[in-house]
Design an enzyme around this catalytic site. Structure first.
Site, short mmCIF file in Angstrom:
data_model
loop_
_atom_site.label_atom_id
_atom_site.label_comp_id
_atom_site.label_asym_id
_atom_site.label_seq_id
_atom_site.Cartn_x
_atom_site.Cartn_y
_atom_site.Cartn_z
N ASP A 1 0.65 -1.76 -0.06
CA ASP A 1 -0.66 0.09 0.03
C ASP A 1 0.84 1.54 0.01
O ASP A 1 0.38 2.08 0.46
CB ASP A 1 -1.15 0.04 1.55
CG ASP A 1 -0.57 -0.08 2.59
OD1 ASP A 1 0.54 -0.88 2.42
OD2 ASP A 1 -0.66 0.88 3.86
N LYS B 1 -6.23 -0.70 6.94
CA LYS B 1 -4.67 0.31 7.54
C LYS B 1 -4.69 1.70 8.19
O LYS B 1 -5.35 2.31 7.28
CB LYS B 1 -3.68 -0.94 6.88
CG LYS B 1 -2.50 -0.83 7.95
CD LYS B 1 -1.52 -0.82 7.19
CE LYS B 1 -1.38 1.03 6.53
NZ LYS B 1 0.42 1.05 6.52
N GLU C 1 -2.86 0.38 14.06
CA GLU C 1 -1.11 0.29 13.85
C GLU C 1 -0.29 1.80 14.51
O GLU C 1 -0.25 2.50 13.99
CB GLU C 1 -0.56 0.00 12.34
CG GLU C 1 0.65 0.46 11.65
CD GLU C 1 1.02 0.58 10.47
OE1 GLU C 1 2.33 0.35 10.74
OE2 GLU C 1 -0.01 0.50 9.25
N LYS D 1 -0.80 -4.49 13.92
CA LYS D 1 0.89 -4.19 13.65
C LYS D 1 1.39 -3.28 14.44
O LYS D 1 1.28 -1.68 13.95
CB LYS D 1 -0.54 -4.06 11.99
CG LYS D 1 1.56 -3.82 11.01
CD LYS D 1 1.21 -2.86 9.76
CE LYS D 1 2.50 -3.23 9.10
NZ LYS D 1 1.95 -2.51 7.41
N TYR E 1 5.60 6.33 5.20
CA TYR E 1 5.09 5.62 3.82
C TYR E 1 3.74 6.11 2.99
O TYR E 1 2.88 7.11 3.18
CB TYR E 1 3.86 4.21 5.08
CG TYR E 1 4.03 3.19 4.20
CD1 TYR E 1 4.85 2.50 4.85
CD2 TYR E 1 2.85 2.49 3.87
CE1 TYR E 1 5.35 1.42 3.70
CE2 TYR E 1 3.04 1.56 2.94
CZ TYR E 1 4.00 0.41 3.44
OH TYR E 1 3.47 -0.83 2.78
#
Length: 365
Positions: free
Chosen positions: A35, A148, A191, A233, A365
């Protein structure tokens, strides 16, 4: 004691959420995190001299999604919005490529981080709550069944990071996201990443991780999140990247499992670690060491991006003639981590992953 209230939406999806989480937690399997945002995948492509355009991104993601046998050790794949809307050469959507083989499709739903203005430079909060309910419903209709959301914290003893504000804001952001996901049929991956950056030792990392995870599960409880239909996570508990005395695999495993035992209720079906800048081989070895330890009421598995894709990207190099070899490497790394989930990974010199660090300072990210 009065029973916790349950929304109509959650009641409608309750059994499905639990079943999805259990499917992702299947023994010997874990999650492929594919992702990366457009900017982040651009950095990956730059390292192999491939232009960052939509077609190259589609071709690379097709390589991943169509790998034969991927379902043997991958139970879920996290997609970026662009990827979830793309098709492979035969006309199927990327999501259909996964679900047709029993792999659960997931989706990144956060909108990145912004300055928290806590008074400590570098502390952030994650964006994307405003229209999250509508986006989750749309992704569910597309075939996604989990999501997520990444919250980012840092350790800096001199500055007092993470601050109480950063811990609270990110914990409650994760909890709000998790509840919204469940009300719309998506299993939330929670996460709370504590970055590897810093000079802190393992003992200080343990202290901070305990505090952060304690706050996260308090917030999840306050928001009535169904733990049986959620996943965690986290980062592994390691000494800082710049610590002069680095903890080894056995020390990291003991520290990490100790923190999890103290913070994570057994109702949660699976803990899927991020690799956080560990090398491909470290990510497998550390996970394997954790799964040798007793007292794990949850699956202890992986949700790796860089640690599953580094060698794959290097082999592919943007060339069609390299696709088969790159897919074989993906199978090798997936199998290594699937075995690590069972505590059965043994280093094989012929298939060993790259040992070079994948650490990136203040990773975005």
């Amino acid at each position: 004691m009065a029973a916790a209230s349950t929304s109509t939406s959650e009641s409608r999806f309750r059994d499905e959420l639990i079943a999805t989480a259990q499917a992702i937690a299947a023994p010997g399997k874990g999650i492929l995190a594919a992702d990366e945002s457009t900017g982040t995948i651009g950095k990956r492509f730059e390292s192999i001299a491939v232009e960052n355009n939509e077609e190259n991104r589609r071709k690379y993601r097709e390589l991943l999604m169509t790998t034969a046998g991927l379902e043997e050790h991958i139970s879920g794949v996290i997609l970026f919005d662009e990827t979830a809307r793309q098709r492979v050469a035969d006309g199927r959507t990327m999501i259909e490529c996964l679900t047709s083989r029993g792999i659960v499709a997931g989706i990144k739903v956060d909108a990145g981080v912004k300055d928290l203005f806590s008074g400590i430079p570098g502390e952030t909060t994650t964006q994307g709550i405003d229209d999250l309910d509508k986006r989750c419903a749309a992704y569910y209709a597309m075939g996604c069944r989990f999501a997520k959301w990444r919250a980012v914290l840092m350790i800096n003893e001199a500055l007092g990071a993470p601050s109480e504000l950063a811990i609270h804001e990110n914990a409650y952001g994760l909890a709000r996201y998790a509840k919204i996901c469940q009300m719309n049929g998506l299993v939330p991956i929670v996460e709370p990443e504590i970055l590897m950056d810093g000079t802190h030792d393992l003992a200080h990392a343990v202290k901070v991780n305990l505090k952060v995870l304690g706050a996260v599960f308090k917030a999840l409880s306050d928001h009535n999140v169904l733990l049986e239909g959620a996943l965690l996570k986290p980062n592994m508990v390691t000494s800082g990247e710049a610590c002069p005395t680095k903890a080894g695999a056995v020390q990291v495993a003991h520290a990490t499992i100790t923190v999890l035992r103290r913070c994570v209720p057994p109702a949660l079906p699976s803990i899927n670690f991020l690799s956080g800048g560990l090398s491909e081989e470290q990510a497998s070895v550390y996970l394997n060491e954790m799964n040798k330890l007793p007292g794990r009421p949850w699956s202890v598995s992986f949700s790796y991006g860089r640690a599953l894709q580094k060698s794959v990207l290097k082999i592919w190099a943007g060339k069609d003639e390299n696709v088969a070899a790159a897919q074989e490497m993906l199978r090798v790394r997936a199998r290594a981590n699937g075995l690590a989930n069972l505590g059965q990974y043994n280093v094989d010199p012929s298939t060993i992953g790259e040992s070079g660090s994948l650490f990136e300072k203040a990773y975005v990210y």
